[in-house]
Scaffold this motif. Structure first.
Motif, PDB file in Angstrom:
ATOM      1  N   ARG A   3       0.812  -1.218   0.000  1.00  0.00           N
ATOM      2  CA  ARG A   3       0.000   0.000   0.000  1.00  0.00           C
ATOM      3  C   ARG A   3       0.847   1.270   0.000  1.00  0.00           C
ATOM      4  O   ARG A   3       0.286   2.352   0.197  1.00  0.00           O
ATOM      5  CB  ARG A   3      -0.917   0.017   1.224  1.00  0.00           C
ATOM      6  CG  ARG A   3      -2.027  -1.008   1.174  1.00  0.00           C
ATOM      7  CD  ARG A   3      -3.062  -0.631   0.156  1.00  0.00           C
ATOM      8  NE  ARG A   3      -4.210  -1.530   0.169  1.00  0.00           N
ATOM      9  CZ  ARG A   3      -5.288  -1.369  -0.571  1.00  0.00           C
ATOM     10  NH1 ARG A   3      -5.346  -0.322  -1.394  1.00  0.00           N
ATOM     11  NH2 ARG A   3      -6.284  -2.219  -0.530  1.00  0.00           N
ATOM     12  N   VAL A   4       2.147   1.163  -0.190  1.00  0.00           N
ATOM     13  CA  VAL A   4       3.026   2.337  -0.216  1.00  0.00           C
ATOM     14  C   VAL A   4       3.578   2.494  -1.630  1.00  0.00           C
ATOM     15  O   VAL A   4       4.062   1.531  -2.234  1.00  0.00           O
ATOM     16  CB  VAL A   4       4.164   2.207   0.813  1.00  0.00           C
ATOM     17  CG1 VAL A   4       5.105   3.405   0.711  1.00  0.00           C
ATOM     18  CG2 VAL A   4       3.601   2.090   2.234  1.00  0.00           C
ATOM     19  N   ARG A   5       3.526   3.712  -2.126  1.00  0.00           N
ATOM     20  CA  ARG A   5       3.984   4.034  -3.480  1.00  0.00           C
ATOM     21  C   ARG A   5       5.079   5.086  -3.384  1.00  0.00           C
ATOM     22  O   ARG A   5       4.922   6.090  -2.678  1.00  0.00           O
ATOM     23  CB  ARG A   5       2.824   4.559  -4.307  1.00  0.00           C
ATOM     24  CG  ARG A   5       3.191   4.900  -5.757  1.00  0.00           C
ATOM     25  CD  ARG A   5       1.947   5.382  -6.480  1.00  0.00           C
ATOM     26  NE  ARG A   5       2.191   5.652  -7.896  1.00  0.00           N
ATOM     27  CZ  ARG A   5       1.240   6.079  -8.741  1.00  0.00           C
ATOM     28  NH1 ARG A   5       0.000   6.307  -8.292  1.00  0.00           N
ATOM     29  NH2 ARG A   5       1.533   6.286 -10.016  1.00  0.00           N
ATOM     30  N   ALA A   6       6.188   4.861  -4.085  1.00  0.00           N
ATOM     31  CA  ALA A   6       7.308   5.803  -4.083  1.00  0.00           C
ATOM     32  C   ALA A   6       7.485   6.374  -5.484  1.00  0.00           C
ATOM     33  O   ALA A   6       7.446   5.650  -6.477  1.00  0.00           O
ATOM     34  CB  ALA A   6       8.588   5.111  -3.622  1.00  0.00           C
ATOM     35  N   ARG A   7       7.672   7.705  -5.519  1.00  0.00           N
ATOM     36  CA  ARG A   7       7.947   8.390  -6.788  1.00  0.00           C
ATOM     37  C   ARG A   7       9.103   9.362  -6.594  1.00  0.00           C
ATOM     38  O   ARG A   7       9.188   9.997  -5.531  1.00  0.00           O
ATOM     39  CB  ARG A   7       6.699   9.114  -7.294  1.00  0.00           C
ATOM     40  CG  ARG A   7       5.632   8.180  -7.825  1.00  0.00           C
ATOM     41  CD  ARG A   7       4.425   8.942  -8.331  1.00  0.00           C
ATOM     42  NE  ARG A   7       3.685   9.573  -7.236  1.00  0.00           N
ATOM     43  CZ  ARG A   7       2.558  10.262  -7.417  1.00  0.00           C
ATOM     44  NH1 ARG A   7       2.081  10.430  -8.642  1.00  0.00           N
ATOM     45  NH2 ARG A   7       1.961  10.793  -6.395  1.00  0.00           N
TER      46      ARG A   7
END
Length: 524
Positions: free
Chosen positions: A89-93
């Motif tokens: 559930r964690v998104r990195a950009r």
């Protein structure tokens, strides 16, 4: 405190209703405040977790994905993102300082999230009402709800968050993603020495699960509030509705004739308004019963008193037919008939006056009366008869030494009391005698009493008749008194009127001869 406020706070039933209605609301408010604090704690914890991860990741990117110029190595940054092994559930950009997207963990990891989009529809009326109530609750209870002002996660756009990160600050916010999900976002600058070469953004999309957990946690509070509402409703029913129903049934039984009084000890012993109402209704029915019995007895007494002169008249008429040739006997019979007719007229007049006074005492309100001036004015109405040498005079003596005694009474009935006593005293006084009316002041404990005394020079009252003379139609008079001049209602009317004024009247014999009637009225 105002009278309205004191009446409200002094009412046990009002306090019961007020507390019962607030109990369920208080449970919901407390639950909402507790869960609001829990949600704030969850969100802040999520933010702090993301900040900690972002610090680790930016340090890693600063070491492995930057060049000495300084600048961001795009390929190395993407490889670093792949190696991060982020939770689902964690998104990195990663963005360049100009805002260009360098890498996205969702695309680099080749992970695809499949979620069915909800159908588009206009919010229903219930949803609109719920939203309005939520906004109202926020405005009303917002100021008293605990806040974490130093740790709260602000709501802002990604652009605002990115601008703060480019300037070297750590920015956190909550907002909705392009897929309609509520997310917590943290943006942190990627630095080479002190230069910002990029921005790392971490987004957690499990906030909806937190809210769903919060709503699930609200269920026990709702259950408790519903239980409190049911319990208070039951208590109100048992404490108010049921006693009122029993009072209603008791009143119906009295109306139908099945009972003659309200007898509900369990309710009359209560120390609240319902107990007072039951006691008042019981007292009212007892008073009505006494009134009905008194009217029945009065009707029986009237019938008996009217029957006596009618029987005498009928006998005289029948006898007159047999003695038509005897002038002396006929004249004597005519005198008997005339006396009986006079007695009938007196009876009917006094009965009418008694009924009129009884109605007046229920309709006319009481007022403050200067008793000395009032008694003096009544006595002055007898001044006209003092010119006749054989008439009985009436004199007044104010023994209060000018004290202004006030009593609460009705002028008409009170004047009737004084006139009846004076007329009764004059009827027993010898020709040319004197009736003395005296006003004095005394005390009955802390209560000041206005005492009216009426003395005459007549034969007095037999010792065994001092109380009987106040009975209705009592007409035992000395020999030689004119027959038919008295109905026996005068002193009975006096006693009834004085009792309605919370006073008392009694008779006694004077040591020097004659009768004395005393009326005591409470003074203001």
């Amino acid at each position: 405190m105002s009278r309205r406020g004191s009446m409200f706070l002094g009412s046990r039933i009002a306090r019961l209703i007020f507390a019962s209605n607030l109990a369920g609301l208080a449970v919901l408010i407390i639950g909402a405040m507790v869960l609001n604090e829990m949600r704030a704690g969850f969100v802040v914890s999520k933010k702090q977790d993301l900040v900690a991860q972002a610090q680790i990741f930016t340090n890693l990117l600063g070491e492995d994905a930057t060049t000495p110029e300084p600048s961001l190595d795009v390929d190395a940054a993407r490889q670093t993102i792949v190696r991060l092994n982020l939770p689902e559930r964690v998104r990195a950009r990663v963005y360049s300082p100009s805002g260009d997207l360098v890498g996205d963990s969702f695309y680099l990891s080749e992970r695809v999230d499949i979620a069915a989009l909800p159908p588009l529809k206009e919010p229903g009326r219930i949803a609109k009402i719920g939203a309005a109530m939520s906004e109202w609750a926020g405005r009303v209870f917002g100021p008293i709800m605990p806040r974490r002002s130093s740790e709260a996660v602000r709501t802002q756009t990604f652009e605002e968050e990115f601008e703060s990160a480019v300037l070297g600050d750590v920015a956190a916010s909550q907002r909705f993603s392009d897929r309609g999900q509520r997310i917590i976002s943290v943006s942190m600058p990627i630095q080479r020495v002190s230069a910002v070469v990029g921005v790392l953004t971490l987004e957690a999309s499990d906030i909806d699960e937190i809210i769903r957990s919060e709503r699930a946690a609200l269920v026990p509070f709702i259950g408790v509030a519903v239980l409190v509402a049911l319990v208070t409703s039951f208590l109100l029913t048992m404490g108010i509705a049921r006693p009122m129903r029993r009072l209603s049934l008791a009143a119906d039984r009295i109306r139908s004739g099945a009972s003659d009084r309200i007898d509900i000890p369990a309710i009359t012993r209560r120390k609240d308004e319902i107990g007072n109402l039951a006691s008042s209704m019981q007292g009212m029915t007892d008073a009505l019963l006494e009134r009905i019995q008194a009217n029945e007895q009065f009707a029986a007494d009237v019938a008996h008193e009217l029957k006596n002169p009618l029987t005498s008249i009928r006998s005289a008429v029948e006898t007159a037919e047999r003695v038509q040739n005897d002038p002396v006997a006929s004249e004597r019979l005519r005198d008997v008939i005339a006396s009986d007719v006079k007695r009938l007229d007196r009876l009917i007049t006094d009965i009418s006056n008694a009924s009129r006074l009884e109605a007046e005492m229920t309709r006319v309100p009481s007022e403050q009366i200067d008793i000395a001036r009032f008694v003096r004015d009544v006595v002055r109405t007898y001044d006209a008869v003092s010119d006749n040498p054989d008439a009985v005079s009436v004199v007044f003596d104010d023994a209060t030494m000018g004290a202004r005694l006030l009593v609460r009474a009705r002028e008409g009935p009170l004047g009737q009391v004084i006139r009846n006593l004076i007329d009764n005293a004059r009827s027993f006084s010898p020709p040319g005698g004197e009736v003395r009316v005296k006003l004095d002041q005394t005390n009955d404990g802390p209560q000041t009493i206005a005492r009216i005394v009426v003395d005459d020079d007549g034969p007095g009252v037999p010792a065994d008749k001092l109380e009987t003379i106040f009975n209705r139609f009592y007409t035992d008079r000395p020999k030689g008194t004119a027959f038919g001049n008295n109905s026996g209602l005068g002193l009975s009317i006096v006693q009834q009127i004085v009792a309605t004024h919370r006073g008392k009247v009694y008779a006694e014999n004077r040591d020097s001869g004659g009768a004395r009637f005393v009326v005591d009225l409470p003074a203001i």
